[in-house]
Scaffold this active site. Structure first.
Site, mmCIF file in Angstrom:
data_model
loop_
_atom_site.group_PDB
_atom_site.id
_atom_site.type_symbol
_atom_site.label_atom_id
_atom_site.label_comp_id
_atom_site.label_asym_id
_atom_site.label_seq_id
_atom_site.Cartn_x
_atom_site.Cartn_y
_atom_site.Cartn_z
ATOM 1 N N LYS A 228 0.866 -1.183 0.000
ATOM 2 C CA LYS A 228 0.000 0.000 0.000
ATOM 3 C C LYS A 228 0.901 1.231 0.000
ATOM 4 O O LYS A 228 1.793 1.357 0.829
ATOM 5 C CB LYS A 228 -0.872 -0.008 1.255
ATOM 6 C CG LYS A 228 -1.834 1.155 1.302
ATOM 7 C CD LYS A 228 -2.750 1.038 2.492
ATOM 8 C CE LYS A 228 -3.740 2.191 2.584
ATOM 9 N NZ LYS A 228 -3.554 3.344 1.740
ATOM 10 N N ARG A 233 -3.900 9.026 -4.444
ATOM 11 C CA ARG A 233 -4.587 8.111 -5.329
ATOM 12 C C ARG A 233 -5.013 8.900 -6.563
ATOM 13 O O ARG A 233 -5.557 10.005 -6.435
ATOM 14 C CB ARG A 233 -5.798 7.591 -4.570
ATOM 15 C CG ARG A 233 -6.535 6.439 -5.141
ATOM 16 C CD ARG A 233 -5.873 5.097 -4.913
ATOM 17 N NE ARG A 233 -6.685 4.094 -5.600
ATOM 18 C CZ ARG A 233 -7.768 3.552 -5.081
ATOM 19 N NH1 ARG A 233 -8.132 3.852 -3.853
ATOM 20 N NH2 ARG A 233 -8.473 2.677 -5.770
#
Ligand SMILES: [Zn+2]
Ligand SMILES: [Zn+2]
Lengths: 529, 345
Positions: A228, A233
């Protein structure tokens, strides 16, 4: 400017997003066309450059009020905002000016090339003709930032409520290239100047934090595990030779990342790709703190591009040559993504997110614990058969973050916050022991409740031993547990270490300052990468 | 030793008059305390004897207990204690508030307590008193603090209530039970029915009982029908902010009323719908004019901005020193809540 002034007052006082949206809708219903366009321009950073220097404004205010400089600065440090300090200190208005927002902006634009004398005459005329709130806005229009808790997203939501136009399209419209003098409000919101079919993004698929045992997830074979990453994003949309980058905040950030635009123009195919925008140097992922230097910049300079290069790790593909493939199983989409990335030669800062190789669930514990060494936040677990969901859906995707590191440190400086919290001490500096002395290890300003902040502010008022501008040196008595995401050796810091994302985990009322950590114990937390 | 040193001494328990053997607004229990006004940071428990203004007497008894040993005199009258002539003069801060004047062998000291120079609709207005030594508060001792006229404030508050009513909302104002609450009542009088929290209601009864006329109010209690208070006005102590009792008010619009609301950051900090600048302390110009009007040769500055205000006074040629006390807004906030025993459920 009355309408605009009222709008700002309403927006400022409320912390409810819906009330802000309603006030904006009301403004859009009543304000003149050009004023509406200016509002959008101002709230999206399309501000003309500052026509008057702040030092001059401060000088003129001191001249008008006959206040000594130290008292001006003392006021400034209490208020925390220059435009507001000026507005509060200036004497009562002697006359009333009533210009629209557009008229003020036009005048201010024309002021830029004029002499300091002309500027002074103009500013003084305005100051003496506006009430306190309007004066504040006037000062902000001159160039202070218009940070009043309205994000582009809130603005877009208000426009969407007003017009029923799709929010993402509106986002593209207001961010796109437009000039106030050659477009009407209607034309702007209907996107006359853009081609939304080319930029349209998809809603992001989001994961929940892992809430069960790994073994309860079933067969390891049914899952794909990735690191991660902690950047922004983003979706890269490439259609008809145009490239758009959308952030998860549903903002169009294309212009902020020219190196990504350049890299993705290498592709022949059209697509929509989901991934993470990260600060990267020589193949290594840098800290989010570094990436932050690249965000919300009006201009991305060459120097900045060299200092903080940005890269991309691709997670998923949602659309390929015009086909929406979100319903296909993740393993198929991943294959599609791999084929695509192998089809062209890419610069090293744009790559596929790598897949973690593991056999048994228990293997993942070590991998997760080592994430920090590569500046990863932990692991992402994705079910191979999962579609690309709209929004947050439980079960198919899980995030499994590393636990934060913690130390106990003592507060040594406190500073008043700005904006919303300008009357309270909200920014603290913490130290740990180094031999017989203390050494600063972290600054943190989040993690406490409003009530605790109020209590600490009172304590600071009573226990300040030295004041330096807005900073108070306090008795080293209050102990806090500081949590952080990572730690590295650093020669830029006096303590020799740099903490990543330090925040206050809790106030250790139970611990005396004599029991705080030493710099040696802090350094032991560093794991060699 | 200067004359002033014979008359006042700054001790751990508070400001002491050795000649008169009494303290002014002490923060620890003493034999004899002279009290400027009823706020909890000035009028504290545990004094063997109290002296205050006639208008403050019932308030002090209400807050500290009817069994306290208390005497009072009216404004501008004097009483001689161990050779020191003591008198009270209106401070314009809250009902009953006074500056305390001490005179001994021709030397005069005035302790301001808390004061506000601008007149309002309900408090006996501030009267400047000539003296040699002036002990002044400085709660709002920065030039950013400037108050509007009482009339302008009245228009602002009443138009907010009207707008709320047009939107079917109930207006709730927050302010301390003593002072701010009665001031708000006077500002909102005639606008619509005013409901007050029980702490304010009880205090109001005490004040009316001592012969002071107050605007008409009703008790806001938890069992009131929602329809009754819908669109009306409620005044409550700040401790009620975010309480369960508040959640029972239909369609509530909340407003904090305080001098601190002058700064935007503070308005937003409170998470309310409005912040009105209503202060019962003097603003910057008020502080300066009050200090000048005393003609004092020595000024001591207490409360909050003492460093800034005393530095400024020295710069404009008035000898001033900082004085650290236990008075001030934060002490008040804490003490008020305890004194009123406010139930927020
Ligand atoms: Zn008071
Ligand atoms: Zn006070």
């Amino acid at each position: 400017m009355k309408l605009f002034s009222e709008l700002i007052s309403t927006i400022e006082i409320t912390n409810k997003t819906n009330a802000k949206i309603d006030a904006l809708v009301q403004y859009f219903k009543t304000a003149p066309d050009k004023d509406k366009l200016w509002l959008i321009a101002l709230f999206t950073g399309k501000r003309p450059s500052r026509p008057v220097k702040t030092t001059l404004m401060k000088e003129w205010c001191m001249e008008l009020t006959q206040l000594p400089e130290w008292l001006f600065l003392e006021s400034y440090s209490t208020v925390g905002d220059l435009g507001e300090t000026l507005a509060l200190l200036l004497p009562e208005p002697t006359h009333q000016l009533d210009l629209s927002l557009n008229e003020w902006m036009t005048e201010l634009k024309a002021l830029k090339p004029k002499s300091d004398e002309d500027k002074k005459a103009f500013v003084l005329e305005a100051w003496t003709g506006l009430d306190q709130q309007e004066r504040l806005i006037f000062n902000k229009l001159i160039g202070g930032s218009f940070r009043i808790g309205v994000s582009k997203k809130t603005l877009v939501n208000a426009l969407a409520k007003l017009t029923n136009i799709d929010a993402n399209q509106l986002m593209h419209s207001i961010i796109g290239n437009w000039d106030i003098n050659s477009i009407s409000f209607e034309e702007l919101i209907h996107g006359k100047h853009i081609n939304y079919d080319n930029s349209k993004p998809y809603p992001f698929c989001l994961a929940y934090a892992l809430e069960k045992k790994l073994t309860e997830l079933g067969e390891t074979n049914d899952w794909i595990v990735e690191q991660k990453w902690d950047g922004i994003r983003g979706q890269i949309v490439k259609r008809n030779n145009e490239i758009y980058i959308w952030s998860r905040g549903e903002e169009l950030v294309t212009k902020q990342f020219p190196e990504l635009v350049e890299a993705f123009s290498n592709f022949k195919d059209d697509f929509v790709i989901d991934g993470e925008i990260l600060a990267m140097k020589n193949n290594d992922v840098l800290l989010f703190n570094d990436l932050q230097k690249r965000l919300n910049r009006k201009n991305v300079t060459k120097k900045l591009l060299e200092e903080v290069p940005v890269g991309f790790k691709a997670y998923d593909i949602l659309e390929f040559n015009g086909d929406d493939i979100r319903e296909q199983p993740f393993e198929n989409r991943r294959k599609r993504l791999e084929t695509l990335f192998n089809s062209v030669a890419l610069p090293e800062h744009v790559k596929l997110s790598f897949i973690v190789d593991f056999k048994r669930w228990e293997d993942l514990h070590d991998i997760r614990n080592n994430s920090r060494a590569i500046n990863s936040e932990g692991l992402m677990l994705k079910q191979k058969k999962s579609p690309y969901h709209t929004g947050r859906k439980k079960g198919d995707w899980w995030k499994w973050k590393v636990d934060p590191l913690t130390i106990d440190a003592v507060m040594i400086y406190a500073q008043k916050g700005s904006g919303r919290r300008s009357s309270k001490y909200t920014d603290y500096t913490f130290a740990v022991k180094k031999d017989d002395a203390l050494v600063t290890v972290a600054k943190a300003y989040s993690g406490l409740t409003d009530k605790e902040i109020t209590e600490i502010s009172q304590w600071v008022n009573k226990n300040a031993i030295e004041r330096f501008g807005p900073v108070r040196t306090v008795k080293p008595e209050l102990v806090f547990e500081i949590a952080f995401e990572g730690i590295a050796l650093s020669n830029r810091h006096k303590s020799g270490v740099a903490l990543r994302f330090p925040r206050i985990a809790r106030w250790r009322r139970d611990k005396p300052a004599s029991e705080i950590d030493t710099i040696e114990t802090v350094k032991q937390l560093i794991t060699a990468p | 030793m200067s004359k002033e040193n014979q008359l006042i001494k700054f001790t751990k328990k508070g400001i002491y008059c050795p000649q008169g053997k009494f303290y002014l607004d002490p923060w620890f229990p003493v034999e004899y305390a002279i009290i400027s006004h009823g706020h909890a940071d000035h009028a504290r428990w545990g004094m063997k004897r109290y002296l205050c203004t006639d208008d403050s007497k019932a308030i002090l008894q209400h807050r500290l207990g009817t069994d306290i040993n208390i005497k009072s005199i009216s404004y501008n009258n004097s009483k001689t204690i161990n050779g020191v002539k003591v008198s009270f003069h209106p401070a314009g801060h809250v009902i009953g508030s006074a500056q305390i004047r001490l005179e001994y062998k021709g030397y005069v000291v005035v302790f301001s307590g808390d004061y506000k120079t601008q007149p309002d609709f309900i408090t006996q207005p501030f009267e400047p008193v000539k003296c040699h030594t002036f002990i002044t508060e400085s709660t709002f001792g920065l030039p950013i603090y400037k108050w509007k006229s009482e009339k302008a404030l009245q228009d602002e508050l009443q138009s907010w209530v009207k707008t709320n009513q047009e939107n079917n909302r109930t207006s709730v104002f927050f302010g301390y039970s003593l002072g701010k609450a009665q001031r708000l009542m006077s500002l909102l009088d005639g606008c619509d029915d005013i409901y007050v929290h029980r702490a304010i209601h009880n205090l109001n009864n005490t004040i009316s009982g001592s012969g002071i006329q107050l605007p008409e109010t009703k008790l806001w209690s938890a069992d009131l029908d929602k329809k009754t208070i819908q669109n009306k006005i409620i005044i409550a102590p700040p401790a009620l902010l975010g309480s369960r009792m508040l959640k029972r008010v239909p369609n509530v619009a909340t407003a904090v009323c305080s001098g601190w609301m002058q700064i935007r950051g503070n308005r937003r900090w409170q998470s309310v719908d409005a912040g009105f600048v209503v202060s019962d302390h003097a603003d910057w110009d008020g502080l300066i004019s009050a200090v000048k009007a005393t003609g004092a040769e020595q000024v001591y500055v207490t409360h909050g901005s003492q460093a800034v205000f005393s530095k400024y006074l020295n710069e404009i040629g008035i000898k001033a020193d900082e004085l650290v006390t236990e008075y001030g807004d934060e002490a008040l906030a804490k003490a008020e809540k305890e004194t009123e025993n406010i139930v927020t459920e």
